[in-house]
Each structure stands twice: as structure tokens, then as C-alpha cells.
Design a protein around this motif. Structure first.
Motif, PDB file in Angstrom:
ATOM      1  N   THR A 289       0.853  -1.182   0.000  1.00  0.00           N
ATOM      2  CA  THR A 289       0.000   0.000   0.000  1.00  0.00           C
ATOM      3  C   THR A 289       0.887   1.230   0.000  1.00  0.00           C
ATOM      4  O   THR A 289       1.877   1.289   0.712  1.00  0.00           O
TER       5      THR A 289
ATOM      6  N   ARG B 274      -4.194   2.927   4.573  1.00  0.00           N
ATOM      7  CA  ARG B 274      -5.599   2.711   4.248  1.00  0.00           C
ATOM      8  C   ARG B 274      -6.246   1.830   5.304  1.00  0.00           C
ATOM      9  O   ARG B 274      -5.573   1.061   5.984  1.00  0.00           O
ATOM     10  N   CYS B 275      -7.519   1.924   5.383  1.00  0.00           N
ATOM     11  CA  CYS B 275      -8.318   1.083   6.251  1.00  0.00           C
ATOM     12  C   CYS B 275      -8.572  -0.221   5.486  1.00  0.00           C
ATOM     13  O   CYS B 275      -9.434  -0.274   4.618  1.00  0.00           O
ATOM     14  N   ILE B 276      -7.776  -1.230   5.760  1.00  0.00           N
ATOM     15  CA  ILE B 276      -7.846  -2.491   5.021  1.00  0.00           C
ATOM     16  C   ILE B 276      -8.325  -3.583   5.963  1.00  0.00           C
ATOM     17  O   ILE B 276      -7.699  -3.870   6.977  1.00  0.00           O
TER      18      ILE B 276
ATOM     19  N   GLN C  40     -11.074  -6.523   4.602  1.00  0.00           N
ATOM     20  CA  GLN C  40     -11.308  -7.664   3.728  1.00  0.00           C
ATOM     21  C   GLN C  40     -10.888  -7.428   2.285  1.00  0.00           C
ATOM     22  O   GLN C  40     -11.112  -8.275   1.431  1.00  0.00           O
ATOM     23  N   THR C  41     -10.259  -6.296   2.013  1.00  0.00           N
ATOM     24  CA  THR C  41      -9.734  -6.063   0.669  1.00  0.00           C
ATOM     25  C   THR C  41      -8.545  -6.988   0.447  1.00  0.00           C
ATOM     26  O   THR C  41      -7.661  -7.087   1.295  1.00  0.00           O
ATOM     27  N   ASN C  42      -8.525  -7.657  -0.683  1.00  0.00           N
ATOM     28  CA  ASN C  42      -7.484  -8.640  -0.962  1.00  0.00           C
ATOM     29  C   ASN C  42      -6.270  -7.945  -1.575  1.00  0.00           C
ATOM     30  O   ASN C  42      -6.158  -7.823  -2.787  1.00  0.00           O
ATOM     31  N   VAL C  43      -5.375  -7.449  -0.750  1.00  0.00           N
ATOM     32  CA  VAL C  43      -4.162  -6.773  -1.215  1.00  0.00           C
ATOM     33  C   VAL C  43      -2.971  -7.715  -1.092  1.00  0.00           C
ATOM     34  O   VAL C  43      -2.939  -8.590  -0.241  1.00  0.00           O
TER      35      VAL C  43
ATOM     36  N   SER D 150     -14.870  -6.520   8.143  1.00  0.00           N
ATOM     37  CA  SER D 150     -15.108  -5.590   7.051  1.00  0.00           C
ATOM     38  C   SER D 150     -15.326  -4.209   7.649  1.00  0.00           C
ATOM     39  O   SER D 150     -16.039  -4.064   8.636  1.00  0.00           O
TER      40      SER D 150
ATOM     41  N   GLU E 162     -13.899   0.714   4.071  1.00  0.00           N
ATOM     42  CA  GLU E 162     -12.976  -0.265   3.503  1.00  0.00           C
ATOM     43  C   GLU E 162     -12.187   0.319   2.326  1.00  0.00           C
ATOM     44  O   GLU E 162     -12.749   0.890   1.396  1.00  0.00           O
ATOM     45  N   SER E 163     -10.874   0.187   2.404  1.00  0.00           N
ATOM     46  CA  SER E 163      -9.917   0.583   1.373  1.00  0.00           C
ATOM     47  C   SER E 163      -9.791   2.103   1.180  1.00  0.00           C
ATOM     48  O   SER E 163      -9.133   2.544   0.262  1.00  0.00           O
TER      49      SER E 163
ATOM     50  N   THR F 114      -8.495   5.884   2.513  1.00  0.00           N
ATOM     51  CA  THR F 114      -7.402   6.401   3.343  1.00  0.00           C
ATOM     52  C   THR F 114      -7.993   6.975   4.622  1.00  0.00           C
ATOM     53  O   THR F 114      -9.170   7.344   4.679  1.00  0.00           O
TER      54      THR F 114
END
Length: 93
Positions: free
Chosen positions: A12, A16-18, A20-23, A81, A86-87, A89
Motif C-alpha cells: 500500500t 488505508r483502512c484495510i 477484507q480487501t485482498n491486497v 469488514s 474499507e480501502s 485512506t
């Protein structure tokens, strides 16, 4: 005994507020996989459970491979989540 491990650093560019985002893992995170897996193997686990997100599966697979086990990914182990956050900043939130 139950032991929890957190995945290595993720990719990243900004905080970011992560959840369940698949990074993917960052280069530093990928470099940390082997040392973390070796450390985990010293605990001699007989089962490897993990989130189904890539960043978690990579570490679980690295541990399982060294122990001759199969990692067991399941969405139940995902981070919470963050909904509309989600995702995004932290400054956007």
C-alpha cells in the motif's frame, strides 16, 4: 495450544483502512515470509488455519510446506469488514 500470527506487511502506498480487501504483500512482506515461516515451525503446529485472503494464505502455505501439511483457508478467519470505510485512506474517512 493456539497461536495466532499476523501476515507480513502489505502493499500500500498510503495508510488505508484495510480489512477484507485482498491486497498483496509488499516486497518487505514477501522477504519476511521465510523467516516468519521458520519461526512458526519451531512451535510444531499440527494444523494451519488461515483467512482465504492472499496475504494470509501466502504465510500459511509457507509454514505448511515446511511441515508437510496443507493450509486450510476459510473466510471465517478474515479481518472484519470496515464497510464504507474499507480501502479508503484515513484522511478520506
Amino acid at each position: 495450544m493456539l497461536t495466532f500470527m499476523r501476515h507480513p506487511r502489505i502493499e500500500t502506498m498510503v495508510e488505508r483502512c484495510i480489512g477484507q480487501t485482498n491486497v498483496d504483500l509488499s516486497p518487505e512482506g514477501r522477504a519476511a515470509l521465510i523467516p516468519l515461516a521458520e519461526e512458526a515451525c519451531r512451535l510444531r503446529p499440527d494444523k494451519i488455519l488461515c483467512s482465504d485472503l492472499q496475504r494470509c494464505q501466502l504465510l500459511a502455505d509457507a509454514i505448511a510446506l515446511r511441515l508437510g501439511l496443507l493450509a486450510e483457508p476459510d473466510p471465517i478467519w478474515r479481518e472484519v469488514s470496515f464497510g464504507t470505510w474499507e480501502s479508503r485512506t484515513w484522511s478520506e474517512i
